[in-house]
Design an enzyme around this catalytic site. Structure first.
Site, PDB file in Angstrom:
ATOM      1  N   LYS A   1      22.229  59.495  18.993  1.00 43.46           N
ATOM      2  CA  LYS A   1      22.262  58.716  20.360  1.00 43.46           C
ATOM      3  C   LYS A   1      21.970  57.152  20.095  1.00 43.46           C
ATOM      4  CE  LYS A   1      19.570  61.264  22.839  1.00 43.46           C
ATOM      5  NZ  LYS A   1      19.154  62.297  21.709  1.00 43.46           N
TER       6      LYS A   1
ATOM      7  N   ARG B   1      16.097  63.487  31.972  1.00 44.05           N
ATOM      8  CA  ARG B   1      15.912  64.476  30.948  1.00 44.05           C
ATOM      9  C   ARG B   1      15.824  66.025  31.603  1.00 44.05           C
ATOM     10  NH1 ARG B   1      13.626  62.705  26.225  1.00 44.05           N
ATOM     11  NH2 ARG B   1      12.869  60.533  26.264  1.00 44.05           N
TER      12      ARG B   1
ATOM     13  N   ARG C   1      14.576  61.818   6.576  1.00 47.81           N
ATOM     14  CA  ARG C   1      14.723  60.237   6.425  1.00 47.81           C
ATOM     15  C   ARG C   1      13.459  59.472   6.601  1.00 47.81           C
ATOM     16  NH1 ARG C   1      16.478  60.100  13.185  1.00 47.81           N
ATOM     17  NH2 ARG C   1      14.504  60.455  13.859  1.00 47.81           N
TER      18      ARG C   1
ATOM     19  N   ARG D   1      10.323  69.588  19.230  1.00 49.31           N
ATOM     20  CA  ARG D   1      11.104  68.679  20.112  1.00 49.31           C
ATOM     21  C   ARG D   1      12.311  69.478  20.389  1.00 49.31           C
ATOM     22  NH1 ARG D   1      11.664  63.538  16.381  1.00 49.31           N
ATOM     23  NH2 ARG D   1      12.692  62.597  18.520  1.00 49.31           N
TER      24      ARG D   1
ATOM     25  N   ARG E   1       8.435  58.189   9.603  1.00 44.25           N
ATOM     26  CA  ARG E   1       7.713  58.317  10.932  1.00 44.25           C
ATOM     27  C   ARG E   1       6.931  59.603  10.892  1.00 44.25           C
ATOM     28  NH1 ARG E   1      12.484  57.738  15.469  1.00 44.25           N
ATOM     29  NH2 ARG E   1      10.957  58.873  16.460  1.00 44.25           N
TER      30      ARG E   1
END
Length: 218
Positions: free
Chosen positions: A13, A88, A127, A172, A161
């Site tokens: 996104k 959300r 990643r 998540r 991260r």
């Protein structure tokens, strides 16, 4: 053009929102950024939010809606905006609809990025970025041409991260499907929903989104 990009974490996104910003010249509105800006500016709603945060509590939906409302009254939103990370939940979606209606506005379209969960977990868990220039890489899909050396700046330092791991990503995703995925049916019922294959190449996804948005640009 007023739109929402909908999809689970890691669906792309942010990348697609930035491309829309560049092409259509409308701002990407992140609730986190707006909240920080309102607090820093000392607006009435910013002061309310700061008091809540200073008390160690979560900012209520009412305050967030007021912050969004205040932000879209600014001049750069006159031609539209992208809502990023909000709403959300169904409660937030209803409140957003009411807030926009009070201004004589409405959402034009909600673009859903459809993804494969297993591939998405691998995509996010693998990643990492160059610690110096921020160039993005992946353990399987996009390694540096020379192992351990950034293609762009030559640095040998990389970082990940803390939440980019399979376990956190699954958590998540579970939160997304519990709280946010009901919005897919919500906006479908309002005839606002358009879906694209979020697992395609980035440029292909961008082209599909652009095809949708071309009918709404002002």
């Amino acid at each position: 053009m007023r739109l929402i990009l909908l999809g689970p974490p890691g669906a792309g996104k942010g990348t697609q929102a930035q491309r829309i910003v560049e092409k259509y010249g409308i701002p990407q509105l992140s609730t986190g950024d707006m909240l920080r800006a309102a607090v820093a500016a000392g607006t009435d709603v910013g002061k309310r939010a700061k008091a809540v945060m200073d008390a160690g509590k979560l900012v209520s939906d009412d305050i967030v809606i007021d912050i969004v409302s205040e932000r879209i009254d600014q001049a750069d939103c006159a031609n539209g905006f992208i809502l990023d990370g909000f709403p959300r939940t169904l409660v937030q979606a209803d409140a957003t609809e009411s807030m926009l209606q009070s201004k004589g506005l409405e959402l034009d379209v909600v673009v859903e990025l459809q993804v494969n969960d297993a591939v998405l977990v691998d995509r996010v868990a693998g990643r990492y970025t160059c610690a110096k220039c921020g160039a993005g890489y992946h353990d399987h899909n996009h390694k540096p041409k020379v192992d351990g050396v950034c293609d762009k700046c030559g640095s040998t330092e990389f970082k990940r991260r803390p939440d980019d791991n399979a376990e956190t990503m699954v958590t998540r995703l579970q939160a997304y499907y519990k709280e946010t995925s009901p919005l897919i049916g919500y906006y479908y019922a309002k005839k606002k929903l358009k879906s694209v294959d979020g697992m395609a190449d980035i440029d292909v996804v961008s082209a599909a989104i652009d095809s949708i948005l071309s009918g709404y640009s002002r």
